[in-house]
Design an enzyme around this catalytic site. Structure first.
Site, PDB file in Angstrom:
ATOM      1  N   ASP A   1     -13.871   6.098   1.717  1.00 37.59           N
ATOM      2  CA  ASP A   1     -12.757   5.972   2.646  1.00 37.59           C
ATOM      3  C   ASP A   1     -11.967   7.270   2.771  1.00 37.59           C
ATOM      4  O   ASP A   1     -11.469   7.588   3.846  1.00 37.59           O
ATOM      5  CB  ASP A   1     -11.842   4.836   2.192  1.00 37.59           C
ATOM      6  CG  ASP A   1     -10.814   4.524   3.246  1.00 37.59           C
ATOM      7  OD1 ASP A   1     -11.193   4.397   4.423  1.00 37.59           O
ATOM      8  OD2 ASP A   1      -9.619   4.431   2.911  1.00 37.59           O
ATOM      9  N   ASP A   2     -11.856   8.018   1.678  1.00 39.91           N
ATOM     10  CA  ASP A   2     -11.065   9.262   1.748  1.00 39.91           C
ATOM     11  C   ASP A   2     -11.747  10.282   2.638  1.00 39.91           C
ATOM     12  O   ASP A   2     -11.083  11.090   3.285  1.00 39.91           O
ATOM     13  CB  ASP A   2     -10.891   9.866   0.352  1.00 39.91           C
ATOM     14  CG  ASP A   2     -10.272   8.864  -0.573  1.00 39.91           C
ATOM     15  OD1 ASP A   2      -9.130   8.477  -0.322  1.00 39.91           O
ATOM     16  OD2 ASP A   2     -10.958   8.423  -1.520  1.00 39.91           O
TER      17      ASP A   2
ATOM     18  N   ARG B   1      -8.413  10.853  -8.667  1.00 39.84           N
ATOM     19  CA  ARG B   1      -7.538  11.498  -7.683  1.00 39.84           C
ATOM     20  C   ARG B   1      -6.868  10.403  -6.868  1.00 39.84           C
ATOM     21  O   ARG B   1      -7.295  10.063  -5.771  1.00 39.84           O
ATOM     22  CB  ARG B   1      -8.339  12.451  -6.788  1.00 39.84           C
ATOM     23  CG  ARG B   1      -7.497  13.491  -6.082  1.00 39.84           C
ATOM     24  CD  ARG B   1      -7.569  13.357  -4.568  1.00 39.84           C
ATOM     25  NE  ARG B   1      -7.170  12.041  -4.107  1.00 39.84           N
ATOM     26  CZ  ARG B   1      -7.489  11.516  -2.937  1.00 39.84           C
ATOM     27  NH1 ARG B   1      -8.246  12.162  -2.116  1.00 39.84           N
ATOM     28  NH2 ARG B   1      -7.064  10.318  -2.562  1.00 39.84           N
TER      29      ARG B   1
ATOM     30  N   TYR C   1       0.836  -1.189   0.000  1.00 38.38           N
ATOM     31  CA  TYR C   1       0.000   0.000   0.000  1.00 38.38           C
ATOM     32  C   TYR C   1       0.880   1.251   0.000  1.00 38.38           C
ATOM     33  O   TYR C   1       1.980   1.227  -0.519  1.00 38.38           O
ATOM     34  CB  TYR C   1      -1.035  -0.074   1.156  1.00 38.38           C
ATOM     35  CG  TYR C   1      -2.178   0.784   0.749  1.00 38.38           C
ATOM     36  CD1 TYR C   1      -2.932   0.469  -0.377  1.00 38.38           C
ATOM     37  CD2 TYR C   1      -2.430   1.979   1.391  1.00 38.38           C
ATOM     38  CE1 TYR C   1      -3.902   1.322  -0.838  1.00 38.38           C
ATOM     39  CE2 TYR C   1      -3.411   2.831   0.932  1.00 38.38           C
ATOM     40  CZ  TYR C   1      -4.140   2.497  -0.184  1.00 38.38           C
ATOM     41  OH  TYR C   1      -5.087   3.349  -0.646  1.00 38.38           O
TER      42      TYR C   1
ATOM     43  N   ASP D   1     -10.661   7.272  -3.735  1.00 39.46           N
ATOM     44  CA  ASP D   1      -9.862   8.123  -4.621  1.00 39.46           C
ATOM     45  C   ASP D   1     -10.645   8.685  -5.812  1.00 39.46           C
ATOM     46  O   ASP D   1     -10.152   8.704  -6.950  1.00 39.46           O
ATOM     47  CB  ASP D   1      -8.593   7.375  -5.065  1.00 39.46           C
ATOM     48  CG  ASP D   1      -7.563   7.329  -3.934  1.00 39.46           C
ATOM     49  OD1 ASP D   1      -7.894   7.776  -2.828  1.00 39.46           O
ATOM     50  OD2 ASP D   1      -6.449   6.851  -4.158  1.00 39.46           O
TER      51      ASP D   1
ATOM     52  N   ASN E   1      -0.391  12.054   1.310  1.00 42.06           N
ATOM     53  CA  ASN E   1       0.301  10.882   0.757  1.00 42.06           C
ATOM     54  C   ASN E   1       0.646  11.141  -0.699  1.00 42.06           C
ATOM     55  O   ASN E   1      -0.037  11.935  -1.357  1.00 42.06           O
ATOM     56  CB  ASN E   1      -0.624   9.657   0.809  1.00 42.06           C
ATOM     57  CG  ASN E   1      -0.848   9.165   2.219  1.00 42.06           C
ATOM     58  OD1 ASN E   1       0.043   9.162   3.023  1.00 42.06           O
ATOM     59  ND2 ASN E   1      -2.081   8.755   2.490  1.00 42.06           N
TER      60      ASN E   1
HETATM   61  P1  NAD Z   1      -8.197  17.549  -2.759  1.00 47.24           P
HETATM   62  O1  NAD Z   1      -7.522  17.795  -4.039  1.00 47.24           O
HETATM   63  O2  NAD Z   1      -9.668  17.375  -2.702  1.00 47.24           O
HETATM   64  O3  NAD Z   1      -7.880  18.807  -1.793  1.00 47.24           O
HETATM   65  C1  NAD Z   1      -6.659  19.440  -1.689  1.00 47.24           C
HETATM   66  C2  NAD Z   1      -6.860  20.735  -0.899  1.00 47.24           C
HETATM   67  O4  NAD Z   1      -5.587  21.263  -0.588  1.00 47.24           O
HETATM   68  C3  NAD Z   1      -7.612  21.828  -1.651  1.00 47.24           C
HETATM   69  O5  NAD Z   1      -8.476  22.483  -0.759  1.00 47.24           O
HETATM   70  C4  NAD Z   1      -6.503  22.817  -2.065  1.00 47.24           C
HETATM   71  O6  NAD Z   1      -6.939  24.158  -2.134  1.00 47.24           O
HETATM   72  C5  NAD Z   1      -5.542  22.634  -0.934  1.00 47.24           C
HETATM   73  N1  NAD Z   1      -4.178  22.974  -1.296  1.00 47.24           N
HETATM   74  C6  NAD Z   1      -3.470  22.531  -2.351  1.00 47.24           C
HETATM   75  N2  NAD Z   1      -2.245  23.077  -2.340  1.00 47.24           N
HETATM   76  C7  NAD Z   1      -2.199  23.883  -1.260  1.00 47.24           C
HETATM   77  C8  NAD Z   1      -1.213  24.731  -0.706  1.00 47.24           C
HETATM   78  N3  NAD Z   1      -0.014  24.868  -1.282  1.00 47.24           N
HETATM   79  N4  NAD Z   1      -1.505  25.381   0.418  1.00 47.24           N
HETATM   80  C9  NAD Z   1      -2.705  25.265   1.004  1.00 47.24           C
HETATM   81  N5  NAD Z   1      -3.683  24.468   0.546  1.00 47.24           N
HETATM   82  C10 NAD Z   1      -3.423  23.797  -0.579  1.00 47.24           C
HETATM   83  O7  NAD Z   1      -7.471  16.342  -2.105  1.00 47.24           O
HETATM   84  P2  NAD Z   1      -7.948  15.412  -0.882  1.00 47.24           P
HETATM   85  O8  NAD Z   1      -8.765  14.289  -1.388  1.00 47.24           O
HETATM   86  O9  NAD Z   1      -8.562  16.237   0.178  1.00 47.24           O
HETATM   87  O10 NAD Z   1      -6.549  14.816  -0.415  1.00 47.24           O
HETATM   88  C11 NAD Z   1      -5.543  15.682   0.054  1.00 47.24           C
HETATM   89  C12 NAD Z   1      -4.366  14.864   0.574  1.00 47.24           C
HETATM   90  O11 NAD Z   1      -4.780  14.122   1.690  1.00 47.24           O
HETATM   91  C13 NAD Z   1      -3.786  13.879  -0.447  1.00 47.24           C
HETATM   92  O12 NAD Z   1      -2.379  14.017  -0.485  1.00 47.24           O
HETATM   93  C14 NAD Z   1      -4.138  12.535   0.107  1.00 47.24           C
HETATM   94  O13 NAD Z   1      -3.127  11.593  -0.143  1.00 47.24           O
HETATM   95  C15 NAD Z   1      -4.203  12.836   1.585  1.00 47.24           C
HETATM   96  N6  NAD Z   1      -5.010  11.821   2.272  1.00 47.24           N
HETATM   97  C16 NAD Z   1      -4.431  11.213   3.331  1.00 47.24           C
HETATM   98  C17 NAD Z   1      -5.083  10.222   4.000  1.00 47.24           C
HETATM   99  C18 NAD Z   1      -4.442   9.581   5.187  1.00 47.24           C
HETATM  100  O14 NAD Z   1      -3.312   9.774   5.466  1.00 47.24           O
HETATM  101  N7  NAD Z   1      -5.089   8.820   5.972  1.00 47.24           N
HETATM  102  C19 NAD Z   1      -6.337   9.825   3.555  1.00 47.24           C
HETATM  103  C20 NAD Z   1      -6.930  10.473   2.460  1.00 47.24           C
HETATM  104  C21 NAD Z   1      -6.245  11.481   1.836  1.00 47.24           C
END
Ligand code: NAD
Length: 538
Positions: free
Chosen positions: A262-263, A150, A97, A240, A401
């Site tokens: 899950d996200d 995504r 993973y 995703d 991630n």
């Molecule tokens: P998304 O694209 O929906 O949202 C990204 C957000 O970040 C947007 O609001 C954007 O405006 C903001 N952003 C982007 N660049 C930025 C910057 N430089 N400064 C401030 N804000 C900024 O994505 P998402 O689905 O919300 O996922 C975001 C991250 O969270 C991914 O990297 C994903 O891997 C991670 N994630 C982690 C876990 C976990 O660790 N358990 C689970 C799910 C998602």
């Protein structure tokens, strides 16, 4: 001993991943299944086979090669693959993973060897129910589906995103004991807007721009409907999808289909669990916390939604709960005067002056800072130092991630907070030694939550998955963190305990489902759950 079907003998048995034991077939089995001559003389135990596998894996130069090797093992000898995953979780999880699965998805079309999972494309409109009949299993219980738009923090990877459902379901079988034959990874291929992929001659998906709008929704509707008819006991996990679709689909189905995202919900429960555990260490009441998110997408908003419910369960009004939750996105603090906000951001856009990220920290003095932005290195030295200036033990989670997208490294968090940060990340970081002390960063990995949620919901036949199931799971996970683990800096239990943690979560989730359904909780629930779990030992 797993009962091998009578007709399965000889080389066909050795080529069947579910029943194959390879060199571990005993003398008696070799007689019975006509295997003499097809195997070397020495009879291995499963443990000895694992030694051999580990030697092979460790010899490889790159994680992506290890990933390919493990995929081949899964296709050759399922039980050995899962035994390895369970017994060596800390070493194997990052390979099967995140973070390696991210690279595996990026290179999916180039490392592809044999097909696994199920592909639904927009060309299947009108026949999804029929083609599901091509899947060889009749009793599917768990489906993980993505449309690849995504993938982790890596963007639109189209059909390459299939690596994600495959990986997640492997974790379901390993840690929640859902039998592999009951798991169905699904890629919903509606095209990709990633031109590099479309121009890659080896790309395996549809070479067209993504389908959107009503046609897209109609296709997902048809899929969900087909699943409910073919596999009425199945739980669907959405994974995703791009944020607007992630929310759109969750809101479309959550009240009538056994499903979750899950996200949004899994991530939220993991983050909440980390915060609940951290509260014990920082000696604060959960309901007194102020939380600031960097990133306002599906992950961060999902966390805020669940935290809001958790605050309200502690007695706060909806308004008061929201006031504890603040966001900064790429354009700064989310405030009511902004005109560029998505509907899911609106409830958290407060009446306040606009502010940069750093200004927001200094103004709000948050107890907890959570990064879910996908933007690496955004927790800079001034950011961490500001957190540490306002809090004795700042809670800092860099959850993006894969590792390359983390808002900061564990080392930076500890260094710039003078060793005071309670740090967790989405992808793993090694322990950090500083001034004679070693810190063990926790990994806010969804793998702590979704297997237990899925198992609990299936065992108790939940019709839909309520917010309270995710609160219950988060509390069960937080309760699994010992005081010693907290003292070392970990707000999550060791990954090595994943199977046991998943069972504990599943028991609490199932109990909650029974209560919601106003059914008696079976006395033997823990035994029922444990006994139903797939055990990959020979
Ligand atoms: P998304 O694209 O929906 O949202 C990204 C957000 O970040 C947007 O609001 C954007 O405006 C903001 N952003 C982007 N660049 C930025 C910057 N430089 N400064 C401030 N804000 C900024 O994505 P998402 O689905 O919300 O996922 C975001 C991250 O969270 C991914 O990297 C994903 O891997 C991670 N994630 C982690 C876990 C976990 O660790 N358990 C689970 C799910 C998602």
């Amino acid at each position: 001993m797993t009962q091998v079907p009578e007709s399965l003998t000889g080389i066909a048995l050795l080529h069947n991943p579910r029943y194959n034991k390879s060199t571990a077939f005993t003398e008696e089995e070799r007689d019975c299944y006509h295997l003499h001559g097809l195997l070397p003389a020495s009879i291995s135990t499963q443990g000895r086979q694992i030694e051999r596998i580990l030697e092979n894996i460790r010899r490889k130069a790159y994680d992506i090669e290890r990933y390919v090797f493990l995929s081949a093992l899964q296709s050759r000898n399922e039980r050995l693959f899962y035994r390895l995953l369970i017994d060596h979780v800390e070493e194997m999880l990052p390979l099967v993973y995140t973070p390696t699965v991210g690279q595996a998805c990026q290179e999916f079309a180039h490392i592809f060897r044999e097909t696994r999972g199920f592909y639904v494309t927009l060309q299947d409109k009108g026949r999804i129910y029929d083609i599901l009949g091509n899947w060889p299993e009749a009793d599917v219980r768990l489906i993980v589906i993505t449309d690849g738009e995504r993938i982790l923090g890596l963007g639109d990877l189209g059909a390459n995103g299939m690596g994600i459902p495959i990986g997640k379901l492997s974790l379901y079988s390993a840690f929640a004991g859902i039998p592999p034959e009951q798991c169905l990874p699904v890629m919903l291929d509606v095209g990709t807007n990633n031109e590099t992929l479309r121009n890659d001659p080896l790309y395996l998906g549809l070479r067209r721009p993504r389908l959107g709008g009503a046609d897209y929704l109609a296709l997902v509707d048809e899929f969900v409907d087909a699943v409910q008819r073919r596999y009425p006991k199945a739980l669907i996990q959405f994974e995703d999808f791009l944020t607007p679709n992630a929310y759109g689909l969750l809101n479309r189905y959550r009240k009538r289909v056994r499903c979750f995202n899950d996200d949004i919900q899994g991530t939220a429960a993991v983050a909440l669990a980390g915060i609940l555990a951290a509260c014990r260490r920082v000696e604060k009441n959960f309901q007194d916390l102020t939380v600031l998110f960097l990133g306002a997408g599906s992950a961060a908003t999902g966390m805020a939604d669940l935290l809001q419910v958790a605050f309200m369960r502690c007695g706060l009004s909806e308004q008061a709960a929201r006031q504890r939750l603040w966001f900064v996105d790429i354009d700064g603090l989310l405030v009511a005067s902004r005109t560029d906000l998505a509907p899911h951001n609106r409830p958290f856009a407060h009446d306040a002056e606009p502010a940069s990220f750093l200004e927001a920290i200094n103004r709000l003095r948050p107890d907890v800072l959570i990064g879910a932005s996908g933007a690496p290195n955004t927790f800079t030295e001034p950011v961490i130092r500001a957190m540490a200036a306002h809090q004795d033990l700042p809670i800092i989670f860099a959850l993006s991630n894969p590792t390359s997208r983390a808002e900061c490294t564990a080392e930076s968090a500890y260094q710039w907070s003078d060793g005071r940060a309670l740090f967790a990340s989405g992808s793993p970081f090694a322990p950090v030694s500083m001034d004679g002390q070693t810190f063990y960063p926790g990994q806010g990995n969804n793998a702590y939550i979704f297997p237990g949620i899925g198992l609990g919901a299936l065992v108790a036949a939940a019709e839909t998955l309520s917010d309270d199931l995710f609160l219950t799971a988060a509390q069960a996970l937080a309760d699994s963190v010992s005081d010693q683990q907290l003292a070392r800096g970990s707000v999550y239990p060791p990954l090595a305990e994943l199977r046991e943690v998943s069972v504990r979560i599943a028991i609490r989730v199932a109990e909650r489902v029974y209560r919601e359904r106003q059914l008696p909780i079976p006395d033997t629930l823990p035994e029922v759950i444990r006994e139903a779990m797939f055990d990959p030992s020979y």
